[in-house]
Structures are given as C-alpha cells and as structure tokens.
Design an enzyme around this catalytic site. Structure first.
Site, mmCIF file in Angstrom:
data_model
loop_
_atom_site.group_PDB
_atom_site.id
_atom_site.type_symbol
_atom_site.label_atom_id
_atom_site.label_comp_id
_atom_site.label_asym_id
_atom_site.label_seq_id
_atom_site.Cartn_x
_atom_site.Cartn_y
_atom_site.Cartn_z
ATOM 1 N N ASP A 21 119.078 86.870 46.425
ATOM 2 C CA ASP A 21 119.512 86.870 45.025
ATOM 3 C C ASP A 21 119.216 85.507 44.392
ATOM 4 O OD1 ASP A 21 121.215 89.462 45.399
ATOM 5 O OD2 ASP A 21 121.952 88.079 46.923
ATOM 6 N N GLU A 283 113.656 90.591 49.688
ATOM 7 C CA GLU A 283 112.853 90.739 48.477
ATOM 8 C C GLU A 283 111.887 89.571 48.263
ATOM 9 O OE1 GLU A 283 114.903 92.763 45.416
ATOM 10 O OE2 GLU A 283 113.735 91.803 43.839
HETATM 11 O O1 TRH Z 1 117.804 86.468 52.509
HETATM 12 P P1 TRH Z 1 117.365 87.832 52.139
HETATM 13 O O2 TRH Z 1 117.726 88.871 53.080
HETATM 14 O O3 TRH Z 1 117.917 88.138 50.753
HETATM 15 C C1 TRH Z 1 118.299 89.279 50.072
HETATM 16 C C2 TRH Z 1 119.779 89.353 49.976
HETATM 17 O O4 TRH Z 1 120.301 89.837 51.182
HETATM 18 C C3 TRH Z 1 120.145 90.250 48.847
HETATM 19 O O5 TRH Z 1 121.525 90.499 48.762
HETATM 20 C C4 TRH Z 1 119.370 91.510 48.904
HETATM 21 O O6 TRH Z 1 119.692 92.220 47.810
HETATM 22 C C5 TRH Z 1 117.916 91.182 48.905
HETATM 23 O O7 TRH Z 1 117.608 90.399 50.036
HETATM 24 C C6 TRH Z 1 117.043 92.399 48.870
HETATM 25 O O8 TRH Z 1 115.759 87.861 51.983
HETATM 26 P P2 TRH Z 1 114.754 87.282 50.894
HETATM 27 O O9 TRH Z 1 114.863 88.057 49.620
HETATM 28 O O10 TRH Z 1 113.456 87.247 51.510
HETATM 29 O O11 TRH Z 1 115.236 85.798 50.606
HETATM 30 C C7 TRH Z 1 115.042 84.777 51.525
HETATM 31 C C8 TRH Z 1 114.733 83.476 50.816
HETATM 32 O O12 TRH Z 1 114.765 82.410 51.734
HETATM 33 C C9 TRH Z 1 113.349 83.463 50.184
HETATM 34 O O13 TRH Z 1 113.393 82.823 48.925
HETATM 35 C C10 TRH Z 1 112.533 82.611 51.144
HETATM 36 C C11 TRH Z 1 113.577 81.652 51.629
HETATM 37 N N1 TRH Z 1 113.319 80.980 52.902
HETATM 38 C C12 TRH Z 1 113.172 79.603 52.886
HETATM 39 O O14 TRH Z 1 113.196 78.977 51.821
HETATM 40 N N2 TRH Z 1 112.987 78.957 54.071
HETATM 41 C C13 TRH Z 1 112.905 79.607 55.255
HETATM 42 O O15 TRH Z 1 112.718 78.953 56.305
HETATM 43 C C14 TRH Z 1 113.049 81.028 55.242
HETATM 44 C C15 TRH Z 1 112.947 81.772 56.533
HETATM 45 C C16 TRH Z 1 113.262 81.671 54.052
#
Ligand code: TRH
Length: 390
Positions: A21, A283
């Site tokens: 989010d 996402e």
């Molecule tokens: O963390 P997520 O699972 O996030 C979400 C939330 O759970 C939310 O509630 C749900 O609705 C949505 O998914 C679908 O996965 P996401 O979206 O990939 O977000 C992870 C973020 O973390 C992304 O911006 C990339 C970042 N990231 C880093 O900055 N550094 C890292 O080392 C990693 C592994 C990720």
C-alpha cells in the site's frame, strides 16, 4: 511555495499490512513530484512502514519533505485532527477512505473558491487484470453527502485501464545495467559475482510459499542456483531450517543462498536486474518485475474465498498470449505450484520446465512490455484523467 493550486495533490494511504500500500503510494507520490512537477503531500498512518522503503525518512516526526514529497503522519481515527486546505486532486489510495474532517474541508466553499472548483477525489484501486476492470475504470461515484466529484481509477495491463507505474527513465536505467554493473552490484553487497553458469534468483514471497520445496529443487537441480533472499520471514525461515545464524551466505549442493538486506525501494530494481529470475509478490514488486524483463514468478496476495485465484488466472491469460506455447505452459505450471493452485505440477518439475524456457520468456516479456507501454504508465494516465476532469 508558489505553486498553482491545480498542481497540489494529496495522497492518503492507510497501511493495511506489509509494504505494498505504502510502496505504491510512495512511488506514485515521488513520480508525480519529481517527473511531473506537482506539489505532493503524502499522508500515511504508519510512517514506520514507509521508513523500511525510504530509510532517510524520520518516522518520529509528523511532517517532513523527503525527495521532493511532503510526508505527513496522520491518525485516521482522530476525528478532531485539523488539516491544511485540501489539494485540487486528492488520491484515496486503495479506497482507504479520507478523514471526515478533510472531506468536510473539501466541501467547504472557501476551499472551492481558492482552487477555483471542487477538489477532485480519486479512488485509486488495487491492480487486477480481470476484464471487468476496463468497465469500471474511470467511473464516477459522487460523494453521497457532499456531492464531491469522485472517480474510480484502476491499475491494469490492458487498453482502457490505468496501466501500472513506470518512471520515464526506467527502461534506460535498466538497459544500462550491464554485466559490469551487475558484478559491481553484487560486490557492493559483499558477494562474489554470480558464476556465468549459475541462475541468480531473487526470492520475495509470502511465508506460505513453498520456498523450502523450491530451494530443495534448486539444490538438487542440474543448473547451479544463487538465491538472494531479502531480510524478512522467508530469510528467517531458511536461516532456521538450515541452522545459519549469522553468516550472510550458505550452500547446499547446487544451491547457494545469499541473505540480503531489505534494500531501500529505490534500489529494489537493481536487485531484480542483478538476477535472472525474480520471485515477487503483492502489487508493486510484481509490477517492477514486469519492467525488469527477467522471467518472474508472482506470489499473489491471498484473499478470502480464494478470489485472488481469479486475478492470477486473468493475468496469466493475458501474459501467456505473448509467450510461446512451451514457455506459457512452464510459466503457468510454476506460478500454479508457487500459489498452491489445485492440480499444479510438482514444484521440482515445474521449476525445471521454467528454467528451460527462460530465453522464450525473456523474448515474450519484451512483447509484454510493448503492451504495457501502449497502455501508458499509471502516473501519466492519472494526470491525463485528472486534467480532463478538472
Ligand atoms: O509487501 P507486499 O506484499 O504488499 C502488499 C500489501 O500486502 C497490501 O496490503 C496488498 O494489498 C498488496 O500487497 C497487494 O508486496 P508489494 O506490493 O510487492 O510491496 C513490496 C514493496 O517493498 C515494493 O515497493 C518493493 C519493496 N521492497 C524493497 O523496497 N526492498 C526489498 O528488499 C524488497 C524485497 C521489497
């Protein structure tokens, strides 16, 4: 700040869980500010979640400017909170809702006079590749009490949707990340270059993913694998299972595991580019993997009643049209096994087939990126939409 009022945008984000989010909200805020010159205020209820992505943020202070975005901590449950004059465009990220006091201010005639019109309320929805998204994207839903103009904006991957986020310089930065940049990247993180015969894999998934089976398949597989696991529940699970307390790497047969830090969001792309296969989730990381152009595996966010499975199939159906038949079969097989879809092939066989079709997948991803480019990037589409409505 001497900014025309229509250039002021507010983005409200409530962190439900994890990083998606706020990850999407921050990326959007940053792009609107730095690429499109808007004055953006990002309101977040849990600044600590943003700090994980943006270490320069001080999550103990209520208001600060970071990388061109004004970041405010807010408490959605505090009905007495005071807000500054509303912006011309207000993004309600993932339909988290806006604070009632802010909504009342949006409807206030003083604010309307200053902006020259009623503020525009955009409900930025979750991503889905399902066909119904095209019909709902851009639909109006005026606020029942104040009649404020409110519209749904849906991210998506097909014409007639909002697209997915992509900064304008992303393809150039990705293409400039050559073999030397890759070696430098690993060395900067304290690791040797990945041997040319090995497949480098980044592993970001929810803890329910069958990652132990995947790692066992990699260890026993014919091709050496280097798996980069960012700090989090998966890394903790592997450390525990393998009995690795502090070392930053460990080896089993044909598999080397590298325990990585959770990198700042602005460095996450380079982790994807430094790898040959990316396991992503939710996402935002899922969108970044599509732009990275390396074969990728999506661990979809689980929803009640398994509604996420329809989303998974909807994406696969579109993506597969850009792949050769063997690549499409291999992608579907591994994505199904990874997401525990009934009838999926065994993980080891699915992984082997996936690795075998990597070259086809890479070709297919170029065609896929062309489709995404034709849809246009989310920030640009959002801006066009709002300009039309303002
Ligand atoms: O963390 P997520 O699972 O996030 C979400 C939330 O759970 C939310 O509630 C749900 O609705 C949505 O998914 C679908 O996965 P996401 O979206 O990939 O977000 C992870 C973020 O973390 C992304 O911006 C990339 C970042 N990231 C880093 O900055 N550094 C890292 O080392 C990693 C592994 C990720």
């Amino acid at each position: 700040m001497n900014t025309p009022l229509a250039q002021r945008w507010d983005i409200f984000c409530r962190v439900i869980d994890n990083y998606g989010d706020i990850g999407v909200s921050w990326r959007l805020a940053h792009q609107l500010a730095t690429e499109h010159g808007l004055a953006v205020r990002l309101w977040v209820d849990r600044p600590a979640a943003l700090r994980a992505l943006l270490p320069q943020l001080d999550d103990t202070i209520a208001r600060q400017t970071v990388c061109g975005v004004e970041v405010f901590a807010y408490d959605p449950s505090n009905e007495a909170a005071a807000y500054p004059r509303p912006a011309a465009v207000v993004i309600d990220a993932f339909g988290c809702g806006l604070p009632p006091a802010y909504v009342a201010a949006m409807a206030d005639t003083g604010a309307m006079t200053a902006i020259g019109r009623r503020p525009l309320w955009i409900v930025l929805e979750y991503f889905s590749a399902e066909p119904w998204v095209r019909e709902h994207h851009g639909l109006p839903s005026p606020h029942p009490r104040y009649g404020l103009p409110r519209y749904f904006f849906f991210p998506g991957v097909s014409e007639g949707t909002g697209g997915i986020l992509r900064e304008s310089d992303l393809p150039a930065r990705r293409d400039a990340f050559d073999t030397q940049a890759r070696q430098r990247w690993w060395s900067r993180h304290g690791f040797d270059a990945v041997p040319s015969a090995a497949v480098a894999v980044s592993l970001f998934a929810y803890p329910r993913a069958p990652y132990e089976a995947l790692l066992a398949a990699c260890a026993q597989g014919a091709i050496p694998v280097v798996a980069a696991i960012p700090a989090g529940p998966l890394a903790a699970g592997v450390r525990e299972a393998w009995g690795v307390r502090l070392a930053d790497s460990a080896r089993k047969d044909n598999l080397e595991v590298r325990f990585m830090p959770f990198v700042p969001q602005c460095e996450y792309d380079s982790l994807l580019w430094a790898c040959d296969v990316n396991f992503v989730r939710g996402e935002d990381s899922f969108a970044r993997a599509q732009w990275a152009g390396r074969p990728f595996v999506w661990h979809i966010y689980p929803q009640d009643g398994d509604t996420h499975l329809a989303k998974l199939e909807a994406f696969l159906a579109q993506y597969a049209t850009h792949l050769t038949r063997p690549a499409a079969r291999a992608v579907r097989g591994l994505w199904h096994a990874w997401n525990d879809v009934a009838g999926a092939p065994a993980l080891a066989a699915a992984w082997a087939a996936f690795v075998e079709t990597r070259a086809d997948q890479t070709q297919g991803l170029r065609r896929w990126q062309k489709q995404l480019d034709d849809v246009g990037d989310l920030a640009g589409n959002l801006l066009k939409f709002c300009r039309k409505m303002l």
